[in-house]
Design a protein around this motif. Sequence first.
Motif, short mmCIF file in Angstrom:
data_model
loop_
_atom_site.label_atom_id
_atom_site.label_comp_id
_atom_site.label_asym_id
_atom_site.label_seq_id
_atom_site.Cartn_x
_atom_site.Cartn_y
_atom_site.Cartn_z
N CYS A 34 -6.65 0.49 0.44
CA CYS A 34 -5.65 -0.59 0.44
C CYS A 34 -5.25 -0.86 1.88
O CYS A 34 -4.87 0.05 2.61
N CYS A 44 -7.95 -5.06 -0.95
CA CYS A 44 -8.56 -3.86 -1.51
C CYS A 44 -10.05 -3.88 -1.16
O CYS A 44 -10.70 -4.92 -1.28
N TRP A 87 -1.92 -7.85 0.54
CA TRP A 87 -2.74 -6.68 0.78
C TRP A 87 -4.18 -7.01 0.38
O TRP A 87 -4.45 -7.98 -0.32
N GLY A 143 -12.95 -3.91 -5.02
CA GLY A 143 -11.75 -3.23 -4.54
C GLY A 143 -10.73 -3.03 -5.64
O GLY A 143 -10.05 -2.01 -5.69
N THR A 144 -10.63 -4.04 -6.51
CA THR A 144 -9.76 -3.88 -7.68
C THR A 144 -10.41 -2.92 -8.67
O THR A 144 -9.75 -2.13 -9.34
N HIS A 173 0.36 -2.20 -5.23
CA HIS A 173 -0.89 -2.96 -5.18
C HIS A 173 -1.67 -2.75 -6.48
O HIS A 173 -1.26 -1.97 -7.36
N CYS A 217 -5.10 -2.10 -6.31
CA CYS A 217 -6.40 -1.56 -5.91
C CYS A 217 -6.82 -0.43 -6.84
O CYS A 217 -5.98 0.28 -7.41
N ALA A 255 -10.22 2.96 -4.15
CA ALA A 255 -10.35 1.90 -3.14
C ALA A 255 -9.43 2.15 -1.96
O ALA A 255 -8.50 2.95 -2.03
N CYS A 308 0.84 -1.20 0.00
CA CYS A 308 0.00 0.00 0.00
C CYS A 308 0.87 1.25 0.00
O CYS A 308 0.64 2.19 -0.76
#
Length: 334
Positions: free
Chosen positions: A147, A156, A154, A166-167, A139, A141, A145, A134
Motif C-alpha cells: 500500500c 495498491c 492510495w 493490488g486489490t 485501504h 489492498c 499487497a 495505509c
Amino acid sequence: DGQNCSDIDECATETHNCGINAICENLEGGWDCSCEEGFIGDGTFCDDVDECAEGSHTCSENANCENITGDFTCSCKSGFSGDGLSCLDVDECSDGSHDCSENGICLNQQGFFICICKAGFQGDGKACDDNDECALQTHDCDENALCSNNPGSWTCSCPTGYKGDGTTCEEIDECAENLHNCSNLASCTNTNGSFKCACKSGFSGDGISCEDIDECLIGSDNCDEDATCWNTDGCYICACNAGFSGDGRTCIDDNECQTSEHNCDLNAKCANNEGGFFCTCRKGFSGDGVSCVDVDECFVGTHNCADNAKCTNSAGGYSCQCKVGFYGDAFSGL
C-alpha cells in the motif's frame, strides 16, 4: 385698522409651534403642523419612526435595516450583494472568494458557504490533512499487497512473487511456471512470494550454481576399506578390490585357494591372505609357486644318500639304494 386685514404666514415668520421634525402649512388665519415622513406625532411634537423595528421598511429580507432619524438604510447582509432593497446571493465558491482548503470542497449556501474536506482528507474544510489510509488500514489492498499513500488516496501493488491488480494478489508458483533461476542440478521449492533453490544430493552450492561433490576425494563416501570409490555426477560407486567380493560398501575376502581361482602350480601350495593369495613350491620343487620344476637332488648334490649308495631322482624327491656289495639303510652307508 380692522378694515383691511391680511393673513399672517406663521410658517414663514416662524411664529408657529410646529416641532423641528414637522412641516408647517400656513392656513387662512392659522397654520397646521404635520410630522415629516419618518416621524410620528401631532406636529407639535414628532418622534422618529423606527421603520426597522416596526417592519415598515422596504429592505430586502437578505439585508440589514438600520434606523436613522426620520428614515432607514438598507445594506445587504454578508454573503449577499445589491442595494439593500434587492440582495442577491454571492456564490463565493464560483468567484473564488471562499477560504476553503485546496484539498477541500466549497458548497455555496444562501448567504454563506461551507467547506468540507475531499475524500481522503480530514479537517474542518479550511484546513485539510491527508489521511494515510495505509497507516490507518482503511485501504482495500490485498493482505499480500504493498500500500502506497498518495495525497487524498492510495495505490495498491502486488509485490515480487505475486500477480494481480493490488486489490487482489495471487501467489506465483515460480517452480511450476519455470520462472525460477535454480540450477538444473538443484530442486526448486515454492514459498510465499518467492522460491528456494537447494542443490540436489551429491552437489554443493547456493542452488543457483551447483557443483558435483567428489565424495571419494573428500572421504565422505561409505565404501568398504577394501573397495575402490569411483566418483560420478552427484553420486559415487563402490567396487570391491580384486580379491574381495560384495557390494562395495561391504567387501569380504575371497579365498582363492578354496575356490580354485588361484594360479598356483600343481606342485605348489596355495595360501590365502587378505585380498589375495600366494603360492610356494612344494618340497622337492623350485620356482615362484606359479611355475614349479622338480629339483634333481641327486644331480645338485642336495641328497643325503650314503657314499656307497646310489641316488635316484624322482618327482619332488629322490631315493637312496646301497650299491652292490654294500648293505644298510643307504643313508648311513653301513
